[in-house]
Design a protein around this motif. Structure first.
Motif, PDB file in Angstrom:
ATOM      1  N   TYR A   1      35.287  16.629 -18.202  1.00  0.00           N
ATOM      2  CA  TYR A   1      35.915  17.135 -19.570  1.00  0.00           C
ATOM      3  C   TYR A   1      37.491  17.039 -19.613  1.00  0.00           C
ATOM      4  O   TYR A   1      38.069  17.377 -20.514  1.00  0.00           O
ATOM      5  N   ASN A   2      38.200  16.431 -18.402  1.00  0.00           N
ATOM      6  CA  ASN A   2      39.502  16.373 -18.540  1.00  0.00           C
ATOM      7  C   ASN A   2      40.131  15.007 -19.058  1.00  0.00           C
ATOM      8  O   ASN A   2      40.550  14.065 -18.377  1.00  0.00           O
TER       9      ASN A   2
ATOM     10  N   GLN B   1      39.594  19.146 -12.337  1.00  0.00           N
ATOM     11  CA  GLN B   1      38.608  18.850 -13.180  1.00  0.00           C
ATOM     12  C   GLN B   1      38.335  17.588 -13.622  1.00  0.00           C
ATOM     13  O   GLN B   1      39.166  16.586 -13.429  1.00  0.00           O
TER      14      GLN B   1
ATOM     15  N   ASN C   1      33.873  25.303 -19.231  1.00  0.00           N
ATOM     16  CA  ASN C   1      33.130  24.023 -19.885  1.00  0.00           C
ATOM     17  C   ASN C   1      31.574  24.187 -19.717  1.00  0.00           C
ATOM     18  O   ASN C   1      31.195  24.685 -18.554  1.00  0.00           O
TER      19      ASN C   1
ATOM     20  N   PRO D   1      35.152  27.268 -13.954  1.00  0.00           N
ATOM     21  CA  PRO D   1      34.960  26.268 -14.974  1.00  0.00           C
ATOM     22  C   PRO D   1      34.295  26.997 -16.221  1.00  0.00           C
ATOM     23  O   PRO D   1      33.413  27.613 -16.151  1.00  0.00           O
TER      24      PRO D   1
ATOM     25  N   ALA E   1      39.046  20.233 -20.543  1.00  0.00           N
ATOM     26  CA  ALA E   1      38.633  21.088 -19.602  1.00  0.00           C
ATOM     27  C   ALA E   1      39.235  22.287 -19.826  1.00  0.00           C
ATOM     28  O   ALA E   1      40.284  22.519 -20.093  1.00  0.00           O
TER      29      ALA E   1
END
Length: 672
Positions: A149-150, A146, A112, A110, A103
């Motif tokens: 995506y973390n 996050q 991403n 963010p 992330a």
């Protein structure tokens, strides 16, 4: 935007800064808290590598990715494709940046992209390196800020939002490189805070058809409405264009490492990116503060890429128009608990992202000659609630507990005729809760131990999440266990070490067109080390080292069990030695080593190990010549090592992205 208007914008930005700095400055306002900033003290039980502004600006930096070699176990797999994000490797995951394994946020926004090129893709070139106050890399799924995506970690970037400064950084180098960066901060006579930054960088590249240019403008304005209420408005605009010589076959690379395949014609990219954000912070008293924020992002990105396919080299075009709207609340405070101090934060945020996506294959030098394989609009809505508390029980013991809950909904619909077979429908709603726990103990003045357990997750990637056959899927779960140590045996030594294990379960695989199931598991293990050593008062040696071993523990293909995850180097190492024989002179030597990595799931093909060295010289000019000015001279890849920064298997062929050859860079850094 043509070059001259871009330069005019940079000039206008500079003039505005000069006008602002001509005013008398009263006492500065306290900085508006960025989302999650109140958690800084509670991060100690987790492994976080933090680079402050001085470390970021220690040497000329055109791209933030060059900083990641300072982070233990972190590696950039450089594709050498202008305008396209490279892959970032961390904790046994190979798909950060170019995919969704890491992330990334900028002042809480963010970066991403849910459906741009790859699920979770992010491009850090929208950031001016000179504007950064801090770059923090949270290693592993430990941050509560996050969710989807973390997995391998979070890159958390914060720009300068306070202080008075005027910084200029100009670098010229081989192959037509010219990079100009400006950063201005000033408290105005009214008490408002103004921060501005700009970058214009261009170059011709070491290979044919490798020219590029990028322009970025950013700014923030902060105003105190009442003694308790502050508001801030910030924005950013970025444009980039670049040509790309593409990959070489391995045989071509060995014959001419900086050449170009004749079948690559017209590859490249173009991008426009803009953000606008509004923050309001209110002091509720008693150490409690409420932050409200709202932001929007608009982006256009087109890429042309040639590669082997169906027995011949074909160019594809990908076109994205992306819109993001986000808003949220953070409530942070301090309290006393059990004789200790408690720092806590609660948050609520919703992000709505829409992407218009077009994909064409068999393109002839950027000219479409066939129908679109994909022409569609996707929408993804992420609603998250999260909280974290850090308890300083006494002088030596700290505990942290956090929980994040995410809910996702979305849809996909065609915008026109499509010749492809990617699924496109309404996404089944999904929810997931991710707990994180950590404890740290200070054992005397010289040693601290830490231990943590954290969970992360992943949705089905790309268009799989919109498939009818994916409605019953569970999230892919990642659970990390980590032990760490920080040891300072004397004023000349500082050692930070960590060992970790990450289990991946309920992995998602495609069983038939449009059909998916949860089956598969992977174990990622590794060790990381960061060392600082001062052998003498004029020497500083820094070493960042990482070892990663990732192996498949469950797979439908029994032959893959025990195999390593592709794209992950076994070891990475960076040694940076600084020698300062005089107060105004510093000599640098940097040695980077990257171990070999598997290229395919069966581990029958491998990318070789490589290393390179940089040499640098920095000289602070006398005050009589220029105040706070430093000249720098860097020889990148001083030994002119021939190496492949990326080796991939595409269409059954081994392809290579050549590493950059020896280059010379001359820089001037001025703080007025």
């Amino acid at each position: 935007m043509p070059l001259k208007p871009r330069l005019a914008c940079c000039g206008l930005l500079w003039e505005l800064g000069l006008v602002a700095m001509a005013q008398e400055a009263p006492a500065e306002l306290p900085a508006i808290t960025v989302k999650g900033q109140a958690l800084d003290a509670a991060q100690q039980p987790f492994s976080v590598t933090t680079l402050d502004g001085e470390q970021v600006r220690e040497q000329p930096v055109q791209e933030l990715e060059s900083l990641w070699s300072k982070v233990p176990g972190m590696h950039v797999t450089s594709y050498q494709i202008n305008g396209v994000a490279n892959a970032v490797v961390l904790r046994g995951f190979a798909g950060g940046g170019h995919g969704g394994d890491i992330a990334a946020t900028l002042d809480g926004i963010p970066l991403n992209e849910a459906m741009s090129h790859a699920d979770g893709y992010f491009d850090l070139n929208v950031v001016v390196p000179l504007e950064l106050e801090q770059a923090a890399v949270h290693r592993g799924p430990t941050s509560v800020l996050q969710g989807n995506y973390n997995r391998a970690g979070l890159i958390e970037l914060r720009t300068r939002r306070s202080g008075s400064y005027r910084d200029i950084d100009v670098t010229a180098g081989s192959h037509g490189l010219l990079d100009t960066q400006l950063a201005i901060g000033q408290t105005l006579e009214s008490g408002d805070q103004l921060n501005l930054a700009a970058q214009q960088v261009r170059g011709d590249g070491a290979r044919p058809d490798a020219g590029f240019s990028r322009s970025t403008l950013s700014g923030s304005w902060k105003h105190r409405v009442t003694p308790r209420l502050d508001v801030a408005l910030s924005g950013r605009w970025h444009e980039a264009r670049g040509d790309s010589p593409g990959y070489l076959t391995e045989a071509q690379w060995r014959q001419d490492p900086q050449g170009q395949d004749a079948r690559v014609v017209g590859d490249g990219s173009r991008k426009r990116f803009g953000t606008l954000r509004l923050d309001a912070g209110y002091d509720l008293g008693g150490g409690t503060r409420l932050l409200g924020f709202a932001y929007g992002t608009r982006q256009e990105f087109t890429r042309w890429f040639t590669r082997p396919r169906a027995g011949r080299w074909m160019q594809r075009e990908e076109d994205y128009e992306r819109s993001v709207r986000g808003a949220g609340l953070n409530l942070a405070g301090k309290a006393a608990l059990g004789g200790g101090a408690l720092d806590w934060m609660l948050g609520l945020e919703q992000v709505r992202e829409s992407t218009d996506y077009g994909y064409w294959d068999g393109v002839d030098a950027r000219r479409r000659i066939g129908p679109a394989l994909d022409d569609r609009r996707t929408q993804l809505v992420n609603t998250a609630a999260y909280g974290q508390a850090g308890w300083q029980a006494n002088d030596w013991l700290q505990a942290t507990a956090a929980l994040r809950r995410d809910r996702f909904t979305g849809s996909c619909r065609p915008l026109g005729p499509e010749d492809g077979d990617d699924p496109c429908g309404r996404m089944a709603s999904r929810s997931h809760a991710s707990p994180k726990l950590g404890v740290s103990a200070q054992l005397g003045a010289s040693m601290a131990l830490r231990a943590s357990w954290a969970e992360g997750f992943a949705l089905p990637s790309d268009f799989a999440k919109y498939a009818l056959g994916a409605r019953e899927l569970e999230s892919n779960i990642f659970r990390q266990t980590e032990l760490g140590l920080q040891w300072k045996p004397s004023a000349r030594w500082l050692v930070d070490a960590a060992v970790y294990g990450i289990t991946s379960s309920q992995e998602i695989r495609n069983t038939a067109p449009g059909e998916y199931e949860n089956f598969g598991a992977t174990l990622r293990q590794g060790a990381e080390l960061k060392l600082h050593w001062l052998p003498r008062s004029d020497w500083h040696i820094e070493w960042a080292w990482g070892r990663a071993r990732s192996r498949v523990t469950q797979n439908a293909d029994a032959a893959l069990i025990g195999r390593q995850v592709s794209g992950v180097p076994g070891t990475t190492s960076t040694v940076h030695a600084r020698w300062s024989p005089r107060a105004d002179l510093t000599v640098h030597a940097v040695l980077r080593h990257v171990g070999r990595s598997a290229l395919n799931a069966a581990n029958t093909e491998w990318a070789g190990a490589y290393h390179w060295a940089d040499l640098g010289l920095q000289y602070r000019l006398p005050a009589g010549v220029a105040r706070n000015a430093t000249l720098s001279l860097w020889l990148r890849n001083a030994g002119n090592a021939r190496y492949a920064s990326t080796t991939v298997l595409i269409g059954g062929e081994r392809l290579v992205a050549p590493g950059a050859p020896r280059t010379l860079q001359l820089g001037l850094q001025v703080s007025l």
